[in-house]
Design a protein around this motif. Structure first.
Motif, PDB file in Angstrom:
ATOM      1  N   ARG A  95       6.783   1.498  -1.915  1.00  7.92           N
ATOM      2  CA  ARG A  95       5.692   1.430  -0.938  1.00  7.92           C
ATOM      3  C   ARG A  95       6.109   0.447   0.156  1.00  7.92           C
ATOM      4  O   ARG A  95       6.526  -0.682  -0.126  1.00  7.92           O
ATOM      5  N   LYS A 118      -1.400   7.477   2.351  1.00 11.18           N
ATOM      6  CA  LYS A 118      -2.328   7.942   1.327  1.00 11.18           C
ATOM      7  C   LYS A 118      -2.965   9.279   1.672  1.00 11.18           C
ATOM      8  O   LYS A 118      -3.457   9.977   0.781  1.00 11.18           O
ATOM      9  N   PHE A 159      -0.734  -0.498  -4.116  1.00 12.81           N
ATOM     10  CA  PHE A 159      -2.112  -0.384  -3.643  1.00 12.81           C
ATOM     11  C   PHE A 159      -3.049  -1.152  -4.572  1.00 12.81           C
ATOM     12  O   PHE A 159      -3.006  -0.974  -5.795  1.00 12.81           O
ATOM     13  N   ARG A 164      -0.301   4.623  -7.037  1.00  9.95           N
ATOM     14  CA  ARG A 164      -0.200   5.660  -6.016  1.00  9.95           C
ATOM     15  C   ARG A 164      -1.377   6.635  -6.119  1.00  9.95           C
ATOM     16  O   ARG A 164      -1.962   7.041  -5.101  1.00  9.95           O
ATOM     17  N   GLU A 222      -4.353   5.137  -4.642  1.00 11.72           N
ATOM     18  CA  GLU A 222      -4.260   5.118  -3.185  1.00 11.72           C
ATOM     19  C   GLU A 222      -4.717   6.447  -2.594  1.00 11.72           C
ATOM     20  O   GLU A 222      -5.247   6.491  -1.474  1.00 11.72           O
TER      21      GLU A 222
END
Length: 348
Positions: free
Chosen positions: A23, A60, A81, A305, A308
């Protein structure tokens, strides 16, 4: 006008190609205003590629953002996140089974009334069984005969997925009458936010995400056989679903295999985001790399993820006799939502 100098000479660019799968936050030159001042745009997401053609970052929502390397002005890795705690989605067993079918879609699907016949060259029972939810639109004995013949035509055994509630109540009695053999499977659920915080940061930093399963990823996935048809079906199934992510932990961050042929991949995992739910599957750790927290790290990064993208609940399916996997998922906070059975129809 592109950013000046090679990427490695730009002090605000603190990422390189080894960060693919992490990320990141990047800033790129997107053009110029009417007064000729440069206009910059920022994006936070997974760096999914960086090659001679440029970079791609998946935020996202809204689809991937790709741009030329020469337009990169700044970039850095950022933490996962920060998922917020939320109650599990209110979803009953039958609907969760339908969501699971979308997250592990069979290569071949054919409706039988409200049932679905699924086949994938024998790759996993989930992708090669009748999802018997609702009314098949005909008497149960005839529906089961139709299913048996459909699978026989493909050289496959006839498995029926029996879910309570959801499956017609009389189906279990009919299966018993036919002498079907049963194999129970547990559906485990957990909140995504706690899952995304498990493990240590060093372990999570080793996990890389991708939209496709590499050959190294597939090499560690133990369910794949040497049969080309099964391998083709496996690749189709694992890449199917609304929003699919693959996690990999490399030995030495992607170094090549040693002279003895030891695979460089230590751990893998897969996640499919479908609305409020995230499906976890194919969590594998190489035998020589176990008890290092790698499975936990893989699950945490995939969970972050998925959160997110808006999911709040995690689910997975595990065979009831897989004590090792059940113990792992107990430790990660999973509890049992329901149990369903695969019923093997005797040959006619």
């Amino acid at each position: 006008m592109a950013a000046e100098g090679p990427v490695q000479d730009r002090p605000e660019v603190r990422i390189d190609r080894s960060d693919v799968g992490r990320r990141v936050s990047v800033r790129r030159l997107s053009g110029f205003a009417d007064d000729h001042r440069p206009v910059f745009r920022d994006v936070i997401g997974v760096l999914t590629s960086w090659d001679d053609g440029g970079l791609t970052v998946e935020p996202k929502a809204g689809g991937p953002v790709s741009f030329d390397e020469r337009l990169l002005v700044a970039g850095k890795p950022v933490p996962l996140f920060p998922a917020r705690r939320a109650p599990l989605p209110r979803t009953g067993p039958a609907e969760l089974q339908r969501i699971a079918a979308r997250g592990w879609p069979a290569v071949e699907r054919e409706p039988l009334g409200e049932w679905t016949l699924r086949a994938s060259a024998g790759f996993t029972r989930r992708a090669n069984s009748v999802q018997a939810l609702g009314d098949p639109g005909m008497p149960l004995d005839r529906a089961l005969t139709t299913a048996r013949e459909w699978y026989a035509a493909r050289g496959l055994p006839a498995w029926v997925e029996v879910t309570t509630p959801g499956t017609p109540e009389a189906l279990r009695a009919e299966l018993d009458r036919l002498g079907a053999a049963y194999a129970p499977t547990l559906v485990r659920v957990a909140g995504l936010a706690p899952l995304s915080r498990l493990g240590d940061r060093a372990g999570r930093d080793r996990v890389r995400l991708a939209r496709t399963a590499s050959s190294d990823w597939m090499s560690l996935y133990r369910r794949v056989s040497g049969d080309p048809a099964v391998e083709e079906a496996a690749r189709a199934v694992v890449h199917g679903g609304p929003s699919v992510w693959f996690a990999t932990v490399h030995d030495g961050y992607g170094c090549q295999a040693e002279g003895d042929g030891t695979p460089p991949v230590l751990a893998i995992g897969r996640c499919v985001v479908d609305g409020p739910w995230a499906c976890f599957s194919a969590v594998e750790v190489a035998p020589w790399a176990r008890r290092r927290g790698l499975a936990t790290a893989v699950m945490a990064v995939l969970a972050a993820r998925a959160a997110e993208e808006g999911a709040t609940g995690a689910y997975l399916q595990v065979e009831a006799d897989n004590a090792g996997a059940i113990a792992l998922y107990d430790g990660l906070g999973f509890t049992t939502s329901h149990t369903y059975h695969y019923a093997l129809l005797p040959q006619g």
